[in-house]
Design an enzyme around this catalytic site. Structure first.
Site, PDB file in Angstrom:
ATOM      1  CG  HIS A 263      -2.033   0.878   1.304  1.00 27.42           C
ATOM      2  ND1 HIS A 263      -2.468   1.624   0.246  1.00 27.42           N
ATOM      3  CD2 HIS A 263      -2.826   1.252   2.358  1.00 27.42           C
ATOM      4  CE1 HIS A 263      -3.465   2.404   0.632  1.00 27.42           C
ATOM      5  NE2 HIS A 263      -3.699   2.214   1.921  1.00 27.42           N
ATOM      6  CG  HIS A 309      -4.614   0.415  -7.932  1.00 29.17           C
ATOM      7  ND1 HIS A 309      -5.932   0.332  -7.539  1.00 29.17           N
ATOM      8  CD2 HIS A 309      -4.032   1.343  -7.128  1.00 29.17           C
ATOM      9  CE1 HIS A 309      -6.134   1.190  -6.556  1.00 29.17           C
ATOM     10  NE2 HIS A 309      -5.009   1.814  -6.274  1.00 29.17           N
TER      11      HIS A 309
HETATM   12  N1  CMX Z   1       4.814  -6.856  -9.783  1.00 31.21           N
HETATM   13  C1  CMX Z   1       4.788  -8.205  -9.701  1.00 31.21           C
HETATM   14  N2  CMX Z   1       3.680  -8.925  -9.502  1.00 31.21           N
HETATM   15  C2  CMX Z   1       2.525  -8.236  -9.430  1.00 31.21           C
HETATM   16  C3  CMX Z   1       2.453  -6.838  -9.543  1.00 31.21           C
HETATM   17  C4  CMX Z   1       3.678  -6.149  -9.713  1.00 31.21           C
HETATM   18  N3  CMX Z   1       3.726  -4.822  -9.763  1.00 31.21           N
HETATM   19  N4  CMX Z   1       1.170  -6.459  -9.436  1.00 31.21           N
HETATM   20  C5  CMX Z   1       0.455  -7.592  -9.242  1.00 31.21           C
HETATM   21  N5  CMX Z   1       1.266  -8.658  -9.235  1.00 31.21           N
HETATM   22  C6  CMX Z   1       0.924 -10.055  -8.967  1.00 31.21           C
HETATM   23  C7  CMX Z   1       0.346 -10.171  -7.567  1.00 31.21           C
HETATM   24  O1  CMX Z   1       1.375 -10.232  -6.578  1.00 31.21           O
HETATM   25  C8  CMX Z   1      -0.448 -11.453  -7.679  1.00 31.21           C
HETATM   26  O2  CMX Z   1       0.435 -12.524  -7.613  1.00 31.21           O
HETATM   27  P1  CMX Z   1       0.060 -13.895  -6.841  1.00 31.21           P
HETATM   28  O3  CMX Z   1      -1.255 -14.331  -7.435  1.00 31.21           O
HETATM   29  O4  CMX Z   1       1.197 -14.800  -7.131  1.00 31.21           O
HETATM   30  O5  CMX Z   1      -0.081 -13.520  -5.400  1.00 31.21           O
HETATM   31  C9  CMX Z   1      -0.992 -11.360  -9.097  1.00 31.21           C
HETATM   32  O6  CMX Z   1      -0.120 -10.477  -9.823  1.00 31.21           O
HETATM   33  C10 CMX Z   1      -2.406 -10.851  -9.216  1.00 31.21           C
HETATM   34  O7  CMX Z   1      -2.471  -9.587  -8.619  1.00 31.21           O
HETATM   35  P2  CMX Z   1      -3.562  -8.511  -9.078  1.00 31.21           P
HETATM   36  O8  CMX Z   1      -4.914  -9.143  -8.951  1.00 31.21           O
HETATM   37  O9  CMX Z   1      -3.182  -7.941 -10.395  1.00 31.21           O
HETATM   38  O10 CMX Z   1      -3.350  -7.371  -7.989  1.00 31.21           O
HETATM   39  P3  CMX Z   1      -3.839  -7.355  -6.464  1.00 31.21           P
HETATM   40  O11 CMX Z   1      -5.155  -6.660  -6.416  1.00 31.21           O
HETATM   41  O12 CMX Z   1      -3.753  -8.683  -5.821  1.00 31.21           O
HETATM   42  O13 CMX Z   1      -2.717  -6.445  -5.799  1.00 31.21           O
HETATM   43  C11 CMX Z   1      -1.244  -4.593  -5.620  1.00 31.21           C
HETATM   44  C12 CMX Z   1      -2.639  -5.073  -6.046  1.00 31.21           C
HETATM   45  C13 CMX Z   1      -1.199  -3.089  -5.694  1.00 31.21           C
HETATM   46  C14 CMX Z   1      -1.014  -5.028  -4.156  1.00 31.21           C
HETATM   47  C15 CMX Z   1      -0.196  -5.232  -6.565  1.00 31.21           C
HETATM   48  O14 CMX Z   1      -0.397  -4.777  -7.881  1.00 31.21           O
HETATM   49  C16 CMX Z   1       1.232  -4.936  -6.133  1.00 31.21           C
HETATM   50  O15 CMX Z   1       1.754  -5.637  -5.258  1.00 31.21           O
HETATM   51  N6  CMX Z   1       1.872  -3.867  -6.726  1.00 31.21           N
HETATM   52  C17 CMX Z   1       3.195  -3.451  -6.302  1.00 31.21           C
HETATM   53  C18 CMX Z   1       3.098  -2.698  -4.969  1.00 31.21           C
HETATM   54  C19 CMX Z   1       2.455  -1.334  -5.131  1.00 31.21           C
HETATM   55  O16 CMX Z   1       2.800  -0.579  -6.023  1.00 31.21           O
HETATM   56  N7  CMX Z   1       1.530  -1.018  -4.229  1.00 31.21           N
HETATM   57  C20 CMX Z   1       0.913   0.336  -4.197  1.00 31.21           C
HETATM   58  C21 CMX Z   1      -0.545   0.337  -4.627  1.00 31.21           C
HETATM   59  C22 CMX Z   1      -1.133   1.711  -4.504  1.00 31.21           C
HETATM   60  C23 CMX Z   1      -1.388   2.062  -3.063  1.00 31.21           C
HETATM   61  O17 CMX Z   1      -2.201   1.411  -2.420  1.00 31.21           O
HETATM   62  O18 CMX Z   1      -0.744   2.994  -2.540  1.00 31.21           O
END
Ligand code: CMX
Length: 425
Positions: A263, A309
């Site tokens: 987050h 996201h």
């Molecule tokens: N890099 C690598 N893998 C990623 C990714 C990224 N940037 N974004 C998503 N994925 C992966 C997830 O870890 C998940 O993997 P698993 O199934 O093996 O656990 C898969 O793709 C599916 O995820 P998703 O449905 O696309 O995304 P989620 O809703 O589960 O998660 C988020 C959203 C933001 C936590 C994720 O995209 C992420 O970890 N991004 C990097 C961290 C980040 O930038 N966070 C800030 C978000 C904004 C905020 O809240 O401030």
């Protein structure tokens, strides 16, 4: 009574009445369903929170009270604060009155600094910041009035009182943490006549010859204020406040959620990642080198921070706002240029990974590159800045919830055996 308190005193009764009537008329209507996948998938997509301050459509990004965030780029955070609380932009007189009220409330009590100085210097800045917000709880009007037998109809007024004091004091607390944590010298007192974000910039003591850092801080504070109610920090805050814990408890709890790397802490992780790239390649890499570096991150089981996201499926408009700012103010800053280059390279990689639903940058992928350019080079501090702004949105949501009389939250949990039985039935 301030003009904001007066305005809400006029607006709240109609809001309360509309929700009460709506609940009576439509209380039994079904508006969605819960799949096993949603229950096991972090409750994605379950509509179970009411939030009128802002919305985040997957295909558009943040809209504050009906206004797309890009249209608020040139506003002051206090104007967006008024908008969040009331649903309208303030007049010049209302803005002035709000700024005067915040100025009157902003004196941080000395015991707060005593609490800070008792901590080890290597504590994470977010832990120190959240602890100091909790220390402010001593002055909670909401708690005092509750103990005196406050009528339910008055809850929102006491929550607003605490919210205004908290928002007034939060920049000085955050700036105090910055100067103490990084040994930058004594705290700098707020300056009369400066707006809220400019004062925060001033109290941090960052050199700002052409005013660029102050302009960035105004924009930063506008972009991070609110992001509807389902994200970890907002819904934690919302849940805690529903127990009638006062805004200091609730905001501090919400900010503990913001401190998670998936987050708000992602902005810290992004800058660390960008600096690792610059160090590895002794400067800005080629697109091919960057591609290899990003794939190495993914192959080692880590996320590329700042990308993806839980809700958005397009480029985050807050990213676009920062990109525009950087192109105008510091187009040649190496870290900013790298953040731009990552935007060119990384989505193409993420698009090729089927499980990733959103390959686009979120706000955290670029904010730190701008802070770094202006000399805020300590990534572990970045989430504190996010929190200063997000406290405004969290407080506006608390006041709205107390205004319509939202009861204590209590979703139902079930065990795996019961879930299996339900699913197989
Ligand atoms: N890099 C690598 N893998 C990623 C990714 C990224 N940037 N974004 C998503 N994925 C992966 C997830 O870890 C998940 O993997 P698993 O199934 O093996 O656990 C898969 O793709 C599916 O995820 P998703 O449905 O696309 O995304 P989620 O809703 O589960 O998660 C988020 C959203 C933001 C936590 C994720 O995209 C992420 O970890 N991004 C990097 C961290 C980040 O930038 N966070 C800030 C978000 C904004 C905020 O809240 O401030």
């Amino acid at each position: 009574m301030s003009m904001l308190q007066d305005k809400l005193t006029k607006l709240v009764p109609a809001y309360q009445e509309s929700i009460k009537t709506f609940a009576k008329t439509h209380g039994e209507k079904v508006i969605g369903s819960v799949t096993v996948g949603a229950l096991l998938g972090g409750q994605r997509g379950i509509k179970s929170l009411l939030c009128d301050t802002s919305e985040v459509p997957a295909d558009a990004g943040l809209i504050v009270r009906g206004i797309p965030i890009m249209d608020l780029m040139d506003k002051l955070p206090e104007e967006v604060m008024w908008l969040l609380f009331t649903g309208e932009m303030p007049t010049a007189a209302e803005l002035k009155d709000l700024q005067t009220d915040l100025e009157k409330r902003r004196q941080v009590p000395d015991f707060v600094w005593g609490a800070m100085e008792a901590l080890p210097k290597d504590s994470h800045p977010m832990a120190v910041f959240n602890l100091l917000i909790l220390a402010l709880e001593r002055d909670s009007v909401f708690r005092r009035r509750y103990n005196e037998g406050m009528n339910k109809d008055e809850y929102w007024k006491a929550a607003l009182d605490d919210s205004l004091t908290l928002i007034a004091r939060i920049p000085e607390i955050a700036a105090g943490v910055y100067r103490w944590r990084y040994d930058l010298g004594p705290r700098i007192a707020p300056k009369a006549g400066l707006d809220w974000a400019a004062n925060y910039a001033h109290m941090m003591g960052v050199e700002d010859k052409d005013g660029g850092f102050t302009r960035l801080m105004r924009l930063y504070m506008v972009l991070h204020t609110d992001h509807e109610s389902g994200n970890v920090s907002a819904h934690t805050c919302h849940c805690v406040a529903s127990a009638l814990s006062d805004p200091y408890y609730a905001v501090s709890a919400g900010l503990n959620g913001l401190a998670g790397p998936l987050h708000g802490l992602a902005n810290q992780e992004v800058l660390k990642w960008l600096l690792d790239v610059l160090e590895k390649f002794q400067g800005n890499p080629t697109d091919e080198q960057l591609d290899v570096f990003a794939r190495e991150t993914l192959n080692s089981g880590r996320v590329v921070p700042g990308y993806g996201h839980a809700v958005l499926r397009v480029v985050d408009p807050r990213f676009t706002a920062f990109l525009e700012f950087g192109k105008k103010e510091c187009p040649n800053a190496p870290v900013f240029k790298l953040a731009e280059q990552v935007f060119r390279v990384v989505p193409e990689i993420l698009k090729g990974i089927q499980k990733i639903k959103d390959p686009w940058p979120n706000v955290d992928s670029i904010s730190g590159s701008l802070l770094h350019h202006y000399g805020v080079t300590q990534p572990r501090y970045y989430t504190v800045m996010f929190g200063v702004s997000r406290a405004i949105g969290m407080c506006s949501q608390i006041v709205m919830s107390r205004a319509w009389g939202e009861p204590i939250q209590r979703p139902k949990s079930i065990n795996f055996a019961a879930l299996s039985k339900l699913a197989e039935a």
